[in-house]
Design a protein around this motif. Sequence first.
Motif, PDB file in Angstrom:
ATOM      1  N   PRO A 165      41.786   6.780  27.734  1.00  0.00           N
ATOM      2  CA  PRO A 165      41.259   6.236  26.468  1.00  0.00           C
ATOM      3  C   PRO A 165      41.723   7.045  25.273  1.00  0.00           C
ATOM      4  CG  PRO A 165      39.530   7.366  27.696  1.00  0.00           C
ATOM      5  CD  PRO A 165      40.751   7.378  28.562  1.00  0.00           C
ATOM      6  N   LEU A 166      41.712   6.378  24.149  1.00  0.00           N
ATOM      7  CA  LEU A 166      42.118   6.993  22.889  1.00  0.00           C
ATOM      8  C   LEU A 166      41.184   8.144  22.549  1.00  0.00           C
ATOM      9  CD1 LEU A 166      44.002   6.728  20.457  1.00  0.00           C
ATOM     10  CD2 LEU A 166      42.441   5.027  19.526  1.00  0.00           C
ATOM     11  N   LEU A 169      39.321  10.481  20.072  1.00  0.00           N
ATOM     12  CA  LEU A 169      38.915  10.348  18.677  1.00  0.00           C
ATOM     13  C   LEU A 169      38.826  11.719  18.007  1.00  0.00           C
ATOM     14  CD1 LEU A 169      36.180   7.593  19.052  1.00  0.00           C
ATOM     15  CD2 LEU A 169      38.591   7.322  18.463  1.00  0.00           C
ATOM     16  N   ARG A 170      39.035  11.696  16.723  1.00  0.00           N
ATOM     17  CA  ARG A 170      39.020  12.915  15.918  1.00  0.00           C
ATOM     18  C   ARG A 170      37.701  12.952  15.136  1.00  0.00           C
ATOM     19  NH1 ARG A 170      40.040  13.247  10.649  1.00  0.00           N
ATOM     20  NH2 ARG A 170      40.731  11.092  10.523  1.00  0.00           N
ATOM     21  N   GLU A 171      37.086  14.126  15.028  1.00  0.00           N
ATOM     22  CA  GLU A 171      35.852  14.222  14.237  1.00  0.00           C
ATOM     23  C   GLU A 171      36.188  14.039  12.759  1.00  0.00           C
ATOM     24  OE1 GLU A 171      33.015  14.122  15.755  1.00  0.00           O
ATOM     25  OE2 GLU A 171      34.119  14.281  17.638  1.00  0.00           O
ATOM     26  N   ASP A 172      35.216  13.481  12.031  1.00  0.00           N
ATOM     27  CA  ASP A 172      35.438  13.179  10.611  1.00  0.00           C
ATOM     28  C   ASP A 172      35.255  14.424   9.744  1.00  0.00           C
ATOM     29  OD1 ASP A 172      35.794  11.794   8.225  1.00  0.00           O
ATOM     30  OD2 ASP A 172      33.668  11.283   8.091  1.00  0.00           O
ATOM     31  N   VAL A 173      36.257  15.271   9.752  1.00  0.00           N
ATOM     32  CA  VAL A 173      36.200  16.486   8.939  1.00  0.00           C
ATOM     33  C   VAL A 173      37.408  16.452   8.007  1.00  0.00           C
ATOM     34  CG1 VAL A 173      36.215  19.002   8.959  1.00  0.00           C
ATOM     35  CG2 VAL A 173      35.161  17.736  10.861  1.00  0.00           C
ATOM     36  N   SER A 174      37.156  16.607   6.730  1.00  0.00           N
ATOM     37  CA  SER A 174      38.271  16.478   5.794  1.00  0.00           C
ATOM     38  C   SER A 174      38.822  17.830   5.368  1.00  0.00           C
ATOM     39  CB  SER A 174      37.831  15.706   4.555  1.00  0.00           C
ATOM     40  OG  SER A 174      37.025  16.535   3.751  1.00  0.00           O
ATOM     41  N   GLN A 175      40.060  17.792   4.960  1.00  0.00           N
ATOM     42  CA  GLN A 175      40.693  18.976   4.383  1.00  0.00           C
ATOM     43  C   GLN A 175      41.326  18.558   3.073  1.00  0.00           C
ATOM     44  OE1 GLN A 175      43.667  19.983   7.251  1.00  0.00           O
ATOM     45  NE2 GLN A 175      42.207  20.939   8.659  1.00  0.00           N
ATOM     46  N   LYS A 176      41.211  19.432   2.073  1.00  0.00           N
ATOM     47  CA  LYS A 176      41.927  19.179   0.824  1.00  0.00           C
ATOM     48  C   LYS A 176      43.185  20.032   0.865  1.00  0.00           C
ATOM     49  CE  LYS A 176      38.659  17.836  -2.755  1.00  0.00           C
ATOM     50  NZ  LYS A 176      38.189  18.150  -4.108  1.00  0.00           N
ATOM     51  N   HIS A 233      43.348  14.136   8.393  1.00  0.00           N
ATOM     52  CA  HIS A 233      42.229  14.918   7.853  1.00  0.00           C
ATOM     53  C   HIS A 233      42.118  14.831   6.346  1.00  0.00           C
ATOM     54  CE1 HIS A 233      40.716  16.895  11.411  1.00  0.00           C
ATOM     55  NE2 HIS A 233      41.940  17.162  11.801  1.00  0.00           N
ATOM     56  N   SER A 291      46.651   4.576  21.948  1.00  0.00           N
ATOM     57  CA  SER A 291      46.266   3.825  23.145  1.00  0.00           C
ATOM     58  C   SER A 291      45.055   2.962  22.795  1.00  0.00           C
ATOM     59  CB  SER A 291      45.964   4.796  24.289  1.00  0.00           C
ATOM     60  OG  SER A 291      44.946   5.684  23.918  1.00  0.00           O
TER      61      SER A 291
END
Lengths: 97, 474
Positions: free
Chosen positions: A60-61, A63-70, B27, B280
């Motif tokens: 399965p794909l 997923l990335r946690e929703d954490v932002s970077q500037k 990000h 995927s």
Amino acid sequence: MKNLTPDEIHHIANLARLRFDQNKLTKFSPEFQKILNYIAKLQELNVDKVEPYVWPLEDPLKLREDVSQKLNYAADAVKNAPVKEGDYFIVPRVINE
Amino acid sequence: MHNTRYTIHIGFETHLQLKTDSKMFCHCKVTFLERPNSMTCPVCLGMPGSLPALNRKAVELGVKAALLLGARINLRSKFDRKNYFYPDLPKNYQITQYDIPLATEGIVEIKTNDVVKKVFIQRIHLEEDAGKLMHSETQNKSFVDLNRAGVPLAEIVTAPDISSADEAMEYLKRLKVLMRYGDVSNCDMEKGEFRCDVNVSVSKDGKLPEHKSEIKNMNSFRFIKQALAYEISRQIKAIESGEVLTKKTFGFDVEKGATFEMRSKEEAMDYRYFPEPDLSPLIVETEVIDKIRQNLPELPDSRALRFVSEYGISKYQSEIIADDVVLSEDFEYCAKRYNPINIANWVINDVLRLLEEFKLDTSSFSKIRDKFVELVRMFNDKKLTNTVAKEFLQKMLVNGETLDSLLKSVSSESIDLDKIANEVINENPKAIADYKGGKTSSIKFLTGQVMKKAKGMADPNKANEILEKILKGL
Ligand SMILES: [Zn+2]
């Protein structure tokens, strides 16, 4: 596999932003047809009982946690642009009307 | 108009900006009005070799949107590439979902003139936004800012079920209300967080016709209504005059209030979708769906009903208040602290009027809700007149003035204590006689009378001082 008309080839080339002069088109058309015919071989297979799949592996794909970077990437972003003005990329005027 | 003889078919494709901190596949921070191209990285700039990584929050918000619309979630969906060349699209393709979207088969219930209608939602899918272009007026150039490129969107597509401009407005309002309740999106249309492509076709036989006008990229309810009215009457005129209508794409000219045909680029419609090889299939676990379902917010209809039973306000008022998630939370906060009926009256008659008049967001009311309660209380206790209380509310809401400073300014400036004190003395001969007879405590009674006349806006020490001065001179 049906034979493509020159119009169809022009249309596809245009979608891919490719330009052919008449000479090249004459040369390219049979080559393109050959590629299509080769791929069309797949259509000879009976796939009635095969589940369609779009991905060879079933992992399965992730997923990335929703954490932002500037990154403040403006200068890097436009660094290699052929035409830029300040922080902007510049392109020939396009307008959708 | 011959509207009654015609059937109108309207459908919407709405792009909703999902409320995430970072973009869909990288990000980079989701921002508004930042330095151009500063919120970018190799992924959203489409640099070779970069790979997308899907944002979990975007998926969860998409699932939440689907659940709020009663849609069926595909446990396994996939991403596809939509290919076209345009300078706001750095990869030359948009990552979207084509044949297996995140969710299908939802419903939005709308009510017009007390008739309830179900608008069928065909699909809800995830996709990334494109960048922003600005066109030079004088020179042959356009400016490209890719800060928006890769911002997560959910696209919500209806069937052509909507049959009037009024129904269309109800659908859009309802969708916005639901998505704001769920905190799926702020739906701020001015920031491009809620944009619509509007499909409209008119037919004479009641059936969905072949022809269709697609009005692109609308971001104002008012303009959508105008565009629909214009396009419907244009199609009717065309049908009346025997013109053959076709599928066409339109823009909307805000100045002229008219739609205009966009250069028909039939070629551009050929997007050559194919599966996104860098991602995927997306598997959404049933546990994740259940968890999101369990945490769904109270919806506007049940909240409105609850306000009626819990706070005794009218159905009409409670429906208006419950229509906005922020306003309804603030109302409840205030209603728990003071008479809910008075609070509701003030919210409906004054707060909403001011928010509308000064084009303010409901969050401006959140900031003053404590002092608003105090203001209503003071009005009810007759410490403030209706005019003064309304004036104060406007100054608090619109100009950000504090109730305390407003009260101070009024008590020191506009109250003529000398005049009031003289009135009180003239009206209370017995108390004056008592005072003169040595009963000095009767000045307390007179001070009370002055305070009453000044509607609580006077300083009692000062009132006392003035009274003593006048009485000594008598
Ligand atoms: Zn990025």
